[in-house]
Structure formats: structure tokens, C-alpha cells
Design a protein around this motif. Structure first.
Motif, PDB file in Angstrom:
ATOM      1  N   THR A   1       0.829  -1.198   0.000  1.00  0.00           N
ATOM      2  CA  THR A   1       0.000   0.000   0.000  1.00  0.00           C
ATOM      3  C   THR A   1       0.867   1.252   0.000  1.00  0.00           C
ATOM      4  N   TYR A   2       1.962   1.230   0.749  1.00  0.00           N
ATOM      5  CA  TYR A   2       2.877   2.376   0.788  1.00  0.00           C
ATOM      6  C   TYR A   2       3.380   2.691  -0.614  1.00  0.00           C
ATOM      7  N   ARG A   3       3.776   1.666  -1.360  1.00  0.00           N
ATOM      8  CA  ARG A   3       4.292   1.897  -2.709  1.00  0.00           C
ATOM      9  C   ARG A   3       3.199   2.449  -3.631  1.00  0.00           C
ATOM     10  N   LEU A   4       1.959   1.949  -3.455  1.00  0.00           N
ATOM     11  CA  LEU A   4       0.850   2.467  -4.257  1.00  0.00           C
ATOM     12  C   LEU A   4       0.629   3.953  -3.990  1.00  0.00           C
ATOM     13  N   TYR A   5       0.602   4.329  -2.713  1.00  0.00           N
ATOM     14  CA  TYR A   5       0.383   5.735  -2.363  1.00  0.00           C
ATOM     15  C   TYR A   5       1.539   6.594  -2.868  1.00  0.00           C
ATOM     16  N   GLU A   6       2.747   6.064  -2.777  1.00  0.00           N
ATOM     17  CA  GLU A   6       3.927   6.786  -3.246  1.00  0.00           C
ATOM     18  C   GLU A   6       3.813   7.060  -4.744  1.00  0.00           C
ATOM     19  N   ARG A   7       3.389   6.033  -5.475  1.00  0.00           N
ATOM     20  CA  ARG A   7       3.251   6.205  -6.925  1.00  0.00           C
ATOM     21  C   ARG A   7       2.117   7.154  -7.251  1.00  0.00           C
ATOM     22  N   GLU A   8       1.039   7.114  -6.460  1.00  0.00           N
ATOM     23  CA  GLU A   8      -0.077   8.016  -6.745  1.00  0.00           C
ATOM     24  C   GLU A   8       0.331   9.475  -6.544  1.00  0.00           C
ATOM     25  N   VAL A   9       1.163   9.749  -5.550  1.00  0.00           N
ATOM     26  CA  VAL A   9       1.675  11.110  -5.376  1.00  0.00           C
ATOM     27  C   VAL A   9       2.425  11.541  -6.634  1.00  0.00           C
ATOM     28  N   GLU A  10       3.264  10.658  -7.165  1.00  0.00           N
ATOM     29  CA  GLU A  10       4.036  10.984  -8.363  1.00  0.00           C
ATOM     30  C   GLU A  10       3.114  11.244  -9.558  1.00  0.00           C
ATOM     31  N   ILE A  11       2.122  10.367  -9.741  1.00  0.00           N
ATOM     32  CA  ILE A  11       1.227  10.496 -10.895  1.00  0.00           C
ATOM     33  C   ILE A  11       0.380  11.757 -10.796  1.00  0.00           C
ATOM     34  N   LEU A  12      -0.211  12.004  -9.629  1.00  0.00           N
ATOM     35  CA  LEU A  12      -1.065  13.177  -9.474  1.00  0.00           C
ATOM     36  C   LEU A  12      -0.273  14.470  -9.639  1.00  0.00           C
ATOM     37  N   SER A  13       1.004  14.423  -9.288  1.00  0.00           N
ATOM     38  CA  SER A  13       1.851  15.598  -9.481  1.00  0.00           C
ATOM     39  C   SER A  13       2.102  15.864 -10.963  1.00  0.00           C
ATOM     40  N   LEU A  14       2.023  14.817 -11.781  1.00  0.00           N
ATOM     41  CA  LEU A  14       2.247  14.955 -13.223  1.00  0.00           C
ATOM     42  C   LEU A  14       0.992  15.379 -13.981  1.00  0.00           C
ATOM     43  N   LEU A  15      -0.177  14.932 -13.506  1.00  0.00           N
ATOM     44  CA  LEU A  15      -1.405  15.183 -14.259  1.00  0.00           C
ATOM     45  C   LEU A  15      -1.733  16.674 -14.295  1.00  0.00           C
ATOM     46  N   PRO A  16      -2.040  17.185 -15.477  1.00  0.00           N
ATOM     47  CA  PRO A  16      -2.476  18.585 -15.531  1.00  0.00           C
ATOM     48  C   PRO A  16      -3.860  18.721 -14.911  1.00  0.00           C
ATOM     49  N   ARG A  17      -4.209  19.951 -14.531  1.00  0.00           N
ATOM     50  CA  ARG A  17      -5.541  20.151 -13.948  1.00  0.00           C
ATOM     51  C   ARG A  17      -6.601  19.810 -14.983  1.00  0.00           C
ATOM     52  N   MET A  18      -7.464  18.879 -14.604  1.00  0.00           N
ATOM     53  CA  MET A  18      -8.535  18.448 -15.497  1.00  0.00           C
ATOM     54  C   MET A  18      -9.863  18.617 -14.772  1.00  0.00           C
ATOM     55  N   ALA A  19     -10.931  18.803 -15.539  1.00  0.00           N
ATOM     56  CA  ALA A  19     -12.224  19.132 -14.944  1.00  0.00           C
ATOM     57  C   ALA A  19     -12.701  18.081 -13.967  1.00  0.00           C
ATOM     58  N   ARG A  20     -12.484  16.797 -14.260  1.00  0.00           N
ATOM     59  CA  ARG A  20     -13.091  15.765 -13.422  1.00  0.00           C
ATOM     60  C   ARG A  20     -12.062  14.736 -12.930  1.00  0.00           C
ATOM     61  N   VAL A  21     -10.878  15.205 -12.589  1.00  0.00           N
ATOM     62  CA  VAL A  21      -9.893  14.393 -11.879  1.00  0.00           C
ATOM     63  C   VAL A  21      -9.511  15.156 -10.620  1.00  0.00           C
ATOM     64  N   PRO A  22      -9.809  14.618  -9.415  1.00  0.00           N
ATOM     65  CA  PRO A  22      -9.460  15.339  -8.184  1.00  0.00           C
ATOM     66  C   PRO A  22      -7.960  15.628  -8.116  1.00  0.00           C
ATOM     67  N   GLN A  23      -7.621  16.822  -7.660  1.00  0.00           N
ATOM     68  CA  GLN A  23      -6.233  17.270  -7.633  1.00  0.00           C
ATOM     69  C   GLN A  23      -5.557  16.937  -6.305  1.00  0.00           C
ATOM     70  N   LEU A  24      -4.253  16.733  -6.361  1.00  0.00           N
ATOM     71  CA  LEU A  24      -3.457  16.522  -5.164  1.00  0.00           C
ATOM     72  C   LEU A  24      -3.270  17.855  -4.453  1.00  0.00           C
ATOM     73  N   LEU A  25      -3.677  17.938  -3.181  1.00  0.00           N
ATOM     74  CA  LEU A  25      -3.509  19.163  -2.404  1.00  0.00           C
ATOM     75  C   LEU A  25      -2.155  19.217  -1.712  1.00  0.00           C
ATOM     76  N   GLY A  26      -1.614  18.055  -1.378  1.00  0.00           N
ATOM     77  CA  GLY A  26      -0.306  18.014  -0.734  1.00  0.00           C
ATOM     78  C   GLY A  26       0.001  16.610  -0.241  1.00  0.00           C
ATOM     79  N   SER A  27       1.253  16.368   0.125  1.00  0.00           N
ATOM     80  CA  SER A  27       1.654  15.054   0.630  1.00  0.00           C
ATOM     81  C   SER A  27       2.629  15.219   1.792  1.00  0.00           C
ATOM     82  N   TYR A  28       2.735  14.158   2.592  1.00  0.00           N
ATOM     83  CA  TYR A  28       3.578  14.146   3.788  1.00  0.00           C
ATOM     84  C   TYR A  28       4.302  12.814   3.832  1.00  0.00           C
TER      85      TYR A  28
END
Length: 302
Positions: free
Chosen positions: A64-91
Motif C-alpha cells: 500500500t505504501y508503494r501504491l500511495y507513493e506512486r499516486e503522489v508521483e502520478i497526481l503531481s504529473l497530471l495537468p488540472r482536469m475538470a473531473r480528476v481530483p487534484q493533489l492538495l499536498g503530501s507528507y
């Protein structure tokens, strides 16, 4: 599956949420669905600000840690799109990883209209060229979709038809990775529990750790398959023939992807449920049976 509750999170993760949202945390509601472990909660602070929190400790939850880690990376890459929730921050400190994502008020899709809204939303995704650094879908699929050599009549999802058609299933699956490859942005895990339908009927796509470069129709095919498990009256062949997301796709390409995923689900369904929930094995068995029955119908008509 049990989620990590608020009382199991360290004060530092709670402070991370409160700092980002600008107020004291007053609401924490874990969500059902999915198979990863860790917190997956809608949160609200005293000032009314909302977010969706995912948090996990690396120890004992490495997957699960690796999944969350990868999701932070992916969400940081995705441009702002109308119907994809944006990453607000990570810790990320002391073995803990948390990510706070824009919260979307919505429900899981459960009607045919919802399914069409999701298929329509796929056509609005940006070009994969706008998301540099994504892996090719083949990196994830190649090991998973070539399992027929390891499968025999003893596997629980195999029936007489599947056993007698093993050579054809194996041959079709060898083309699966090529068929699913392409130059589109694909979610690569497009299940109903990774979709939220808002009050206007629009589909929001969530949970992006597996995003890749591939063929858009492949995402759509597996989503229609999942919808048919919820509503068996869905005519999957009609959806493929009528929706523009499948335009130009051949029968051979669809057969290849279905045969490849059948091999994955048949094999995985019989593996020990040691590090995954038993419900995941049951989910894999159901998918194996539905795909094999679908292939039997498709091939019997030719």
C-alpha cells in the motif's frame, strides 16, 4: 477490509491535514471499496474545508505504501482536469506517507447512464504528451497477462470449455500487451469503485497510481466488464459496437485483451490469501468466470 482509523494516525499526519485545510479536524469518515490497506477517508475541518486523506505506514503495509507513493508521483504529473481530483499536498516522515486530495461529493456508478458517463469522460482526458514520464502500459501488463502456461484443469475458475480451448486462449493472450499498447493516457485500474458520479451526473475518475501510456479503449473494455458484474443485463457487445471510445478496435484486439486478463484472474484466484484480503481472491474468481463466459459466447458465434 479494515482501514486505519483516525486514532491510529500519528499527530504529525493530523497536523499535516489541518495545516493544509486551515482548521481543526472535526470529521473523519473512512470509505468502503478498494483492496489496498491504509486510511482512505473523507475529512472536514472546523472552517468547512474538505479533503480526501490516504495514509499508511511502510512497516507491514509495504504494498500500500508503494501504491500511495506512486499516486503522489502520478497526481503531481497530471495537468488540472475538470473531473480528476487534484493533489492538495503530501507528507512523508518517520515511515508514514499521507496524501491529501481534493474531495468530490459523489456516489459509485450503478446505472447504465452512469456507465456511459464514464465512457464519455475517457474521451475528455488530455493527451498523454501532456503527462511526461508515464510508464508504458506494457511494463505492468506483460508479466500479468501471460499466465496460461501455468494453468491447468485443476484451477477453480476453469470449466470444460476453457480446458478444451487452452491452446486458443494461450495464443490470443500472446497478443494482449500489443493490443493494449498505445499513445493515450490510461487509468489502468478503471473499476466502478474508482469512479464517483456527482450530482450533475458527471463522472470523476479517482485513484491514479497505475496511470500509464496505452490504448484508451482497453480501459473502457475492462470498465464495461466490471459494470456487467453489477448489472448482468448490460449487452457488452452492443456497448463495444456503439460507443465511440471503441471506434476502430478489432475483434482480435478485444479477444487478446480478454484472454490475457482471463489468464491473470484464473491464476490469481487460486493463490493463497496471505497478503491480500480474501475478498480480492473472490473478486478475481468472479472476473475469471465472467471473462471466460464472454469469450465462449464471442467465439461460438464465429
Amino acid at each position: 477490509m479494515a482501514r486505519l482509523e483516525l486514532t491510529q494516525l500519528p499527530a504529525e499526519v493530523v497536523a499535516f491535514v489541518e495545516d493544509l485545510l486551515g482548521g481543526a479536524l472535526v470529521e473523519f469518515e473512512n470509505q468502503a471499496g478498494g483492496f489496498s490497506q491504509g486510511t482512505a477517508a473523507r475529512v472536514r475541518t472546523a472552517n468547512g474545508a474538505r479533503g480526501f486523506l490516504k495514509a499508511v505506514h511502510r512497516e507491514g503495509f509495504e504494498g500500500t505504501y508503494r501504491l500511495y507513493e506512486r499516486e503522489v508521483e502520478i497526481l503531481s504529473l497530471l495537468p488540472r482536469m475538470a473531473r480528476v481530483p487534484q493533489l492538495l499536498g503530501s507528507y512523508a516522515q518517520s515511515g508514514w506517507l499521507a496524501l491529501l486530495i481534493e474531495d468530490v461529493a459523489g456516489r459509485y456508478p450503478d446505472t447504465r447512464a452512469d456507465m456511459h458517463a464514464v465512457l464519455d469522460s475517457l474521451l475528455t482526458l488530455p493527451s498523454v504528451d501532456a503527462v511526461p514520464g508515464l510508464p508504458d502500459v506494457a511494463e505492468d501488463l506483460a508479466p500479468a497477462l501471460t499466465q496460461w502456461d501455468r494453468i491447468d484443469a485443476g484451477y477453480s475458475a476453469m470449466d470444460d470449455w476453457a480446458v478444451s480451448h487452452l491452446p486458443l486462449l494461450r495464443a490470443a493472450s500472446e497478443r494482449a500487451v500489443e493490443a493494449a499498447s498505445g499513445n493515450d493516457l490510461v487509468h489502468n485500474d478503471l473499476r466502478p469503485d474508482n469512479i464517483l458520479i456527482d450530482a450533475q451526473g458527471a463522472a470523476w475518475i479517482v485513484d491514479w497510481p497505475w496511470a500509464a501510456r496505452g490504448a484508451l479503449w482497453y480501459d473502457a473494455l475492462l470498465f464495461v466488464l466490471d459494470c456487467s458484474l453489477i448489472d448482468p443485463t448490460i449487452d457488452v457487445e452492443h456497448e463495444i459496437a456503439s460507443h465511440p471510445v471503441f471506434r476502430g478496435v478489432t475483434d482480435q484486439q478485444i479477444d487478446a485483451v480478454l484472454a490475457g486478463f482471463a489468464s491473470y484472474y484464473v491464476y490469481q484466484a487460486d493463490q493463497p490469501a496471505i497478503k491480500v484480503p480474501q475478498s480480492l481472491r473472490e473478486h478475481q474468481y468472479q472476473h475469471a468466470r465472467v471473462i471466460l463466459e464472454w469469450l465462449e459466447r464471442r467465439w461460438s458465434r464465429r
